[in-house]
Write an enzyme that holds these catalytic residues in place. Structure first.
Site, PDB file in Angstrom:
ATOM      1  N   SER A 132      41.304  32.058  45.522  1.00 43.71           N
ATOM      2  CA  SER A 132      41.288  33.540  45.720  1.00 43.71           C
ATOM      3  C   SER A 132      41.834  32.939  46.839  1.00 43.71           C
ATOM      4  CB  SER A 132      40.055  33.960  46.131  1.00 43.71           C
ATOM      5  OG  SER A 132      40.620  34.639  46.545  1.00 43.71           O
ATOM      6  N   TYR A 138      32.045  36.541  48.269  1.00 42.26           N
ATOM      7  CA  TYR A 138      32.810  35.924  47.971  1.00 42.26           C
ATOM      8  C   TYR A 138      33.593  34.981  48.347  1.00 42.26           C
ATOM      9  CZ  TYR A 138      37.358  36.896  45.335  1.00 42.26           C
ATOM     10  OH  TYR A 138      38.930  37.023  44.913  1.00 42.26           O
TER      11      TYR A 138
HETATM   12  N1  NAP Z   1      42.818  40.783  42.329  1.00 44.30           N
HETATM   13  C1  NAP Z   1      43.190  39.797  43.179  1.00 44.30           C
HETATM   14  O1  NAP Z   1      44.429  40.342  44.102  1.00 44.30           O
HETATM   15  C2  NAP Z   1      42.954  38.732  43.152  1.00 44.30           C
HETATM   16  C3  NAP Z   1      42.959  38.100  44.386  1.00 44.30           C
HETATM   17  C4  NAP Z   1      42.207  37.132  44.934  1.00 44.30           C
HETATM   18  C5  NAP Z   1      41.933  36.017  43.603  1.00 44.30           C
HETATM   19  N2  NAP Z   1      41.141  37.040  42.453  1.00 44.30           N
HETATM   20  C6  NAP Z   1      39.962  36.463  41.607  1.00 44.30           C
HETATM   21  O2  NAP Z   1      41.236  36.860  40.214  1.00 44.30           O
HETATM   22  C7  NAP Z   1      40.085  36.572  39.156  1.00 44.30           C
HETATM   23  C8  NAP Z   1      40.486  37.705  38.224  1.00 44.30           C
HETATM   24  O3  NAP Z   1      40.580  39.086  39.193  1.00 44.30           O
HETATM   25  P1  NAP Z   1      40.924  40.163  38.756  1.00 44.30           P
HETATM   26  O4  NAP Z   1      41.362  40.290  39.948  1.00 44.30           O
HETATM   27  O5  NAP Z   1      41.871  39.876  37.384  1.00 44.30           O
HETATM   28  O6  NAP Z   1      39.846  40.802  38.565  1.00 44.30           O
HETATM   29  P2  NAP Z   1      39.500  41.875  37.804  1.00 44.30           P
HETATM   30  O7  NAP Z   1      40.151  43.075  36.515  1.00 44.30           O
HETATM   31  O8  NAP Z   1      37.897  42.958  37.580  1.00 44.30           O
HETATM   32  O9  NAP Z   1      39.164  41.034  35.644  1.00 44.30           O
HETATM   33  C9  NAP Z   1      37.779  40.454  35.744  1.00 44.30           C
HETATM   34  C10 NAP Z   1      37.660  39.543  34.800  1.00 44.30           C
HETATM   35  O10 NAP Z   1      36.934  38.666  34.784  1.00 44.30           O
HETATM   36  C11 NAP Z   1      35.204  39.663  34.098  1.00 44.30           C
HETATM   37  N3  NAP Z   1      34.451  39.131  34.472  1.00 44.30           N
HETATM   38  C12 NAP Z   1      33.772  40.161  35.431  1.00 44.30           C
HETATM   39  N4  NAP Z   1      32.155  39.268  35.222  1.00 44.30           N
HETATM   40  C13 NAP Z   1      31.786  39.190  34.764  1.00 44.30           C
HETATM   41  C14 NAP Z   1      30.759  38.298  33.706  1.00 44.30           C
HETATM   42  N5  NAP Z   1      29.493  39.038  33.940  1.00 44.30           N
HETATM   43  N6  NAP Z   1      30.993  37.741  32.332  1.00 44.30           N
HETATM   44  C15 NAP Z   1      31.883  38.035  31.736  1.00 44.30           C
HETATM   45  N7  NAP Z   1      32.869  38.322  32.589  1.00 44.30           N
HETATM   46  C16 NAP Z   1      33.177  38.987  33.573  1.00 44.30           C
HETATM   47  C17 NAP Z   1      36.391  40.765  33.527  1.00 44.30           C
HETATM   48  O11 NAP Z   1      35.182  41.695  32.397  1.00 44.30           O
HETATM   49  P3  NAP Z   1      35.822  43.174  31.931  1.00 44.30           P
HETATM   50  O12 NAP Z   1      36.951  43.483  31.533  1.00 44.30           O
HETATM   51  O13 NAP Z   1      34.801  43.209  30.968  1.00 44.30           O
HETATM   52  O14 NAP Z   1      34.563  43.742  33.612  1.00 44.30           O
HETATM   53  C18 NAP Z   1      37.067  40.699  33.386  1.00 44.30           C
HETATM   54  O15 NAP Z   1      37.667  39.968  32.381  1.00 44.30           O
HETATM   55  C19 NAP Z   1      38.663  36.326  39.561  1.00 44.30           C
HETATM   56  O16 NAP Z   1      38.431  35.063  39.749  1.00 44.30           O
HETATM   57  C20 NAP Z   1      39.535  37.255  41.107  1.00 44.30           C
HETATM   58  O17 NAP Z   1      38.202  36.166  42.283  1.00 44.30           O
HETATM   59  C21 NAP Z   1      41.894  38.812  42.414  1.00 44.30           C
END
Ligand code: NAP
Length: 313
Positions: free
Chosen positions: A163, A189
């Site tokens: 990120s 984070y």
């Molecule tokens: N969204 C953005 O703009 C953004 C920007 C920069 C970086 N990121 C990075 O992108 C990655 C994905 O995030 P996202 O934005 O797609 O968020 P998200 O929609 O919340 O997806 C997160 C995923 O991680 C899983 N997860 C969370 N806690 C967990 C745990 N304790 N054990 C196993 N699985 C777990 C969630 O499972 P559940 O479905 O069961 O909750 C979901 O599948 C992350 O590493 C985040 O830091 C996102």
């Protein structure tokens, strides 16, 4: 004359840049994706399925995963297996790695998209700060445990979904559980993502010559469920203020597919990409001495090596 921004601000340009894509096939490739029941990981899974890959979902919620599998496997005609693990529990991650090694004679791609942002300080049952455990330690452990299989499957690729949030701050190895400093969601984070980035450079050095590459990427600023664990006020703020500025996470899936499949990235390792564009991370995430300490500490905390450091006072 057009003025170039300094390296540290190039993310502003890169977020608006035209991204690269590839039509390269992933047919016959076995791809393991963590955190794929939502957001970025889910879009990566779908894009890989469209590219013909055989998929293994690593997730904590089997019911959610089964619904996704049903839709995705039938739509794209690919095989999808499910392995469960809660990434707050390193024992569960070890067990999941065991299931993966038993079930997958080869692994061509590992994408760690699992991630969390928590505005409150919480600890896992083992006493680790939760965000550090889920975002860094657990994927670090899983990656390690799959390395030999990935070496035997080479050429293979590892992509850590990192990120731009690593720029929020560095990591204090003497205060991992935030006893001496004020905890904030953004700082924890940033620390977890910094630890992950520093580990990518360490992995890349150790993997040189093996045919396994490892890179990190920022998946764009996209509409996902991240942060939804932070209560109704946070969710309201996110929906009304932040959401309109975010993009469709389809772009994240497309970028991850490019990083996974593009022939021009064969052999490219130890880099940070903003979606598909290579970018220079923050200076603190390039501190190799700190990286070596993060590496040793992560080995110790995940039980991969005897404890050389204590997690803090
Ligand atoms: N969204 C953005 O703009 C953004 C920007 C920069 C970086 N990121 C990075 O992108 C990655 C994905 O995030 P996202 O934005 O797609 O968020 P998200 O929609 O919340 O997806 C997160 C995923 O991680 C899983 N997860 C969370 N806690 C967990 C745990 N304790 N054990 C196993 N699985 C777990 C969630 O499972 P559940 O479905 O069961 O909750 C979901 O599948 C992350 O590493 C985040 O830091 C996102």
């Amino acid at each position: 004359m057009k003025r170039e921004l300094p390296d540290q601000l190039m993310f502003i340009v890169n977020r608006r840049a035209i991204q690269k894509t590839t039509d390269a096939s992933m047919q016959g490739k076995v791809c393991v994706v963590t955190g794929c029941t939502s957001g970025v990981g889910f879009e990566a899974l779908r894009r890989l399925a469209r590219g013909g890959a055989q998929l293994v979902m690593v997730c904590r919620n089997r019911q959610k995963a089964e619904a996704i599998r049903e839709q995705t496997a039938s739509r794209y005609g690919v095989r999808i297996d499910i392995v469960t693990a809660d990434f707050r529990d390193l024992g569960a991650v070890r067990a999941a790695a065991g299931v993966l090694l038993d079930g997958c004679p080869r692994i061509d791609l590992l994408i760690n998209s699992v991630g969390l942002h928590s505005t409150t300080h919480t600890t896992t049952a083992a006493g680790l700060e939760t965000v550090f455990c889920v975002n860094h330690l657990a994927p670090f452990l899983l990656t390690h445990l799959l390395l030999d299989r990935m070496k035997r499957s080479a050429p293979s690729r590892i992509i850590q979904v990192n990120s731009e949030g690593h720029r929020f701050g560095s990591i204090d190895l003497d205060d991992l559980d935030w006893k001496r400093r004020r905890y904030t969601g953004l700082r924890s984070y940033g620390a977890s993502k910094t630890a992950q980035l520093l580990s990518v450079w360490e992995f890349a050095d150790r993997l040189e010559g093996t045919g396994v590459t490892i890179n990190a990427m920022h998946p764009g600023d996209v509409r996902t469920n991240i942060g939804n664990n932070n209560g109704p006020l946070y969710r309201l703020f996110k929906r009304t203020v932040v959401w309109p500025m975010l993009k469709d996470p389809v772009i994240s899936g497309e970028a991850l597919y490019f990083l996974a499949a593009a022939p021009e990235l064969a052999g490219v390792s130890g880099r940070f990409f903003h979606l598909t564009i290579e970018e220079k991370p923050a200076a603190h995430a390039l501190d190799r001495e700190l990286g070596r300490r993060v590496w040793e500490l992560s080995l110790a905390l995940t039980g991969l090596a005897p404890a050389a450091f204590s997690p803090g006072p």
